[in-house]
Write an enzyme that holds these catalytic residues in place. Structure first.
Site: not given
Ligand code: DX5
Ligand code: ZN
Length: 222
Positions: A10, A35, A37, A39, A68, A70, A139, A177
């Site tokens: 990620s 990956h 992320d 947000m 991903h 979010m 998750m 994840d």
């Molecule tokens: C959490 C994200 C993850 C996160 C993973 O909200 O979706 O992808 O960044 O990070 P680690 O592996 O450090 O928990």
């Molecule tokens: Zn993620």
């Protein structure tokens, strides 16, 4: 269906001032996917990356970009992420009252479709769409930040969804994840996961990303 396990670093835990170098490093040391992320500060408290970063990743690597989302109203953003070069788009059940429609729209854009559930959401929330997805994401932390502690109680859902996929002979991959490390990865693998997202365990490993990836790869072999 048995898939070869995949490691998906990620980039949320990467050094954004050196993102291209960090991506090259994980690719060189055996990352299978990247990956990303996304947000929005609404669905989760944090604000992170948008389509421009996905596009920048696309120009610097040929790794599959596993995006991903979010975000609230993911249906408003899927076209921009697909155009930016996403290979897969994963949406949350909690943010998608019209799951079927949005998953079908993702596939119509030429992307793989993924569906995700938070730790507090029962597996049954995504059961109706299993035939429509390429990826199921359970998750293992509450989304929002990297570096959080793995929640072992989520493993029961991984086991349940693995059973459903196998019983119906569905080919979707099963991803975990959040808090994935060399210690927690084998637990998720034993429960039936086959795609492992990791941020801190790779990018902040004291020995560097090569050691982080090697430790996870070794944990896959346990
Ligand atoms: C959490 C994200 C993850 C996160 C993973 O909200 O979706 O992808 O960044 O990070 P680690 O592996 O450090 O928990
Ligand atoms: Zn993620």
């Amino acid at each position: 269906m048995t898939h070869l396990p995949l490691l998906a670093p990620s980039i949320l835990s990467a050094d954004f001032a050196r993102l291209g170098e960090d991506i090259a490093a994980v690719q060189q040391h055996g990352a299978d996917w990247l990956h990303v992320d996304v947000m929005d500060g609404h669905f989760v408290p944090n604000i992170t990356l948008g389509p421009a970063i996905v596009q920048a990743c696309r120009t610097t690597t040929d790794l599959f970009l596993d995006v991903h989302l979010m975000v609230e109203y993911p249906e408003r953003h899927i076209e921009a992420f697909a155009a930016a070069g996403a290979g897969g788009l994963t949406i949350h059940t909690e943010a998608s009252p019209n799951l079927h429609r949005t998953l079908q729209a993702i596939r119509a854009l030429g992307c793989q479709a993924g569906v995700a559930i938070n730790p507090g959401t029962p597996a049954e929330a995504l059961q109706p769409v299993l035939p429509l997805v390429d990826l199921v994401l359970v998750m293992t932390v509450n989304p929002g930040y990297s570096g959080q502690a793995f929640l072992p109680e989520t493993l029961a859902k991984v086991r349940t969804i693995r059973k459903w996929l196998d019983a119906a002979r569905l080919p979707a991959r099963l991803q975990v994840d959040g808090g994935i490390s060399a210690e927690t990865l084998p637990l998720a693998r034993a429960a039936g996961a086959d795609v492992f997202v990791a941020g801190n365990a790779i990018f902040t490993h004291p020995g560097g990303v090569a050691s982080g990836l090697a430790a996870l790869r070794a944990a896959l072999a346990e």
